[in-house]
Motif scaffolding. Structure first.
Motif, short mmCIF file in Angstrom:
data_model
loop_
_atom_site.label_atom_id
_atom_site.label_comp_id
_atom_site.label_asym_id
_atom_site.label_seq_id
_atom_site.Cartn_x
_atom_site.Cartn_y
_atom_site.Cartn_z
N SER A 283 -3.11 5.41 -2.26
CA SER A 283 -3.96 6.48 -1.73
C SER A 283 -3.32 7.84 -1.97
CB SER A 283 -4.19 6.27 -0.23
OG SER A 283 -4.94 7.34 0.31
N ALA B 202 -8.26 10.32 -1.32
CA ALA B 202 -8.48 10.43 0.13
C ALA B 202 -8.63 11.89 0.53
CB ALA B 202 -7.32 9.78 0.88
N LEU C 47 -4.18 1.78 6.96
CA LEU C 47 -3.37 1.17 5.90
C LEU C 47 -2.32 0.23 6.47
CD1 LEU C 47 -2.72 4.26 3.56
CD2 LEU C 47 -4.27 2.35 3.10
N PHE D 239 0.64 5.80 0.55
CA PHE D 239 -0.10 7.03 0.78
C PHE D 239 0.76 8.20 0.33
CE2 PHE D 239 -1.17 10.59 3.84
CZ PHE D 239 -2.34 10.96 3.20
N ILE E 176 -7.22 5.32 -4.13
CA ILE E 176 -8.11 6.08 -3.26
C ILE E 176 -7.85 7.56 -3.42
CG2 ILE E 176 -8.81 6.52 -0.88
CD1 ILE E 176 -7.85 3.73 -0.13
N ARG F 27 0.85 -1.18 0.00
CA ARG F 27 0.00 0.00 0.00
C ARG F 27 0.89 1.24 0.00
NH1 ARG F 27 -4.05 -3.36 1.12
NH2 ARG F 27 -4.17 -4.53 3.06
N CYS G 109 -9.34 -1.64 1.79
CA CYS G 109 -8.20 -2.58 1.83
C CYS G 109 -8.68 -4.02 1.83
CB CYS G 109 -7.33 -2.29 3.05
SG CYS G 109 -6.36 -0.78 2.94
N PHE H 67 -13.22 7.51 8.66
CA PHE H 67 -12.17 7.41 7.65
C PHE H 67 -11.36 6.12 7.84
CE2 PHE H 67 -12.69 12.13 7.86
CZ PHE H 67 -13.24 12.28 6.60
N THR I 251 -11.25 3.09 5.01
CA THR I 251 -9.93 2.64 4.58
C THR I 251 -9.79 1.13 4.75
OG1 THR I 251 -9.00 4.78 5.22
CG2 THR I 251 -7.45 2.95 4.90
N GLU I 252 -10.19 0.63 5.90
CA GLU I 252 -10.10 -0.81 6.15
C GLU I 252 -11.01 -1.58 5.19
OE1 GLU I 252 -10.97 -1.23 10.27
OE2 GLU I 252 -8.95 -0.66 10.90
N HIS J 78 -6.21 7.28 8.76
CA HIS J 78 -6.15 6.63 7.45
C HIS J 78 -4.88 5.79 7.32
CE1 HIS J 78 -6.69 6.20 3.12
NE2 HIS J 78 -5.56 6.84 2.87
#
Length: 309
Positions: free
Chosen positions: A284, A243, A306, A117, A241, A115, A271, A263, A267-268, A302
């Protein structure tokens, strides 16, 4: 769970003037929030700039050139619309924001992380194919999606947008492209005035508008009952995403009533859908969020999600 955090100090040099809600302080708030021991497991890096080729998969060459040649002298600004301006550093910041999206896709699709961000600015989901607007210059989420397809052979990509404002730009670019699914929850009525449930593109757009004052229960119901089932049915090879954290109850630009827990929940959920359908691959990208305290706390929630999802 390996999570990449991409950001760049030069994105804070893009400044649209005193009092503008999309300010450099947004990034500084996130940097402080993630500079804690609990986030020590993040892989941290700085992105390079997106290339013309990567941008031109989304925007026409003349549009890309027009944006990139706007480099006013230090201390001056060029207005693009009523609330979107460029200073001497905006073009580079926009290249870095799109470049972060590209690098995140590369790292996730190569399996080096699961993942990512990207805390960059300017945001992207209001930038249409030929028009900057709503603080946005390039459609970063679509840049990520098209790069995944072109460079990594990902056939289908889903863009999942929970910013309080409808991502009209993302929708504008992909609405005729059945290989990209666009899902959005957002307040309506609200800027930019798009995002009705009847807007379905070529069958690849699903909008779930929420009334002003809607709370976390309404938000979660929209995702559980409408958006997540569409995501699972599409079976993407990558989840991107958008976000935005401006659906928070403290945000000054809208009237939804979400909290950090909402949030984290979405997010979960995203995922989990990615785990089931595409090996957990999630990229994201930061969009909105204009109360600095709420933005910092929500971004931290968030990223926490993740990391643990």
């Amino acid at each position: 769970m390996d999570v990449l955090f991409l950001t760049h100090r030069d994105c804070a040099l893009h400044d649209m003037g005193e009092g503008h809600p999309e300010s450099p302080d947004r990034l500084r708030a996130i940097w402080r929030a993630l500079d804690r021991e609990e986030f020590a497991a993040l892989h941290r890096d700085t992105p390079g700039e997106a290339t013309r080729e990567q941008l031109e998969r989304v925007h026409p060459p003349d549009y890309v050139e027009a944006i990139l040649r706007i480099r006013p002298p230090e201390g001056e600004m060029v207005p693009l619309d009523g609330d979107t301006l460029m200073n001497a550093h905006s073009a580079r910041a926009a290249l870095l924001a799109a470049g972060a999206a590209v690098q995140a896709v590369d790292e996730v699709c190569a399996g080096r992380v699961r993942r990512a961000f990207c805390a960059t600015r300017p945001p992207g989901h209001h930038a249409e194919r030929r028009r900057p607007m709503g603080f946005c210059l390039f459609a970063n989420a679509v840049v990520a999606a098209r790069h995944a397809q072109a460079a990594h052979g990902v056939e289908r990509v889903a863009i999942c947008d929970f910013d309080v404002h409808h991502g009209n730009g993302s929708q504008d670019v992909v609405q005729d492209d059945p290989s990209i699914l666009f899902l959005s929850s957002h307040q309506m009525p609200l800027y930019p005035g798009t995002g009705a449930a009847e807007e379905t593109g070529c069958g690849n757009v699903v909008n779930a508008p929420l009334r002003p004052g809607a709370d976390g229960a309404a938000f979660r119901a929209a995702w559980e009952n409408t958006l997540l089932p569409a995501l699972r049915a599409f079976a993407p090879g990558l989840v991107v995403i958008s976000a935005g954290f401006d659906a928070h109850a403290r945000d000054p630009l809208a009237q939804l009533r979400l909290t950090e827990a909402d949030f984290a929940w979405v997010t979960e959920a995203l995922c989990a859908a990615a785990d089931d359908g595409c090996g957990g691959r999630v990229v994201s990208l930061l969009e909105g969020g204009y109360d600095l305290h709420a933005l910092a706390a929500s971004a931290a929630a968030h990223v926490r999600a993740l990391l643990r999802a």
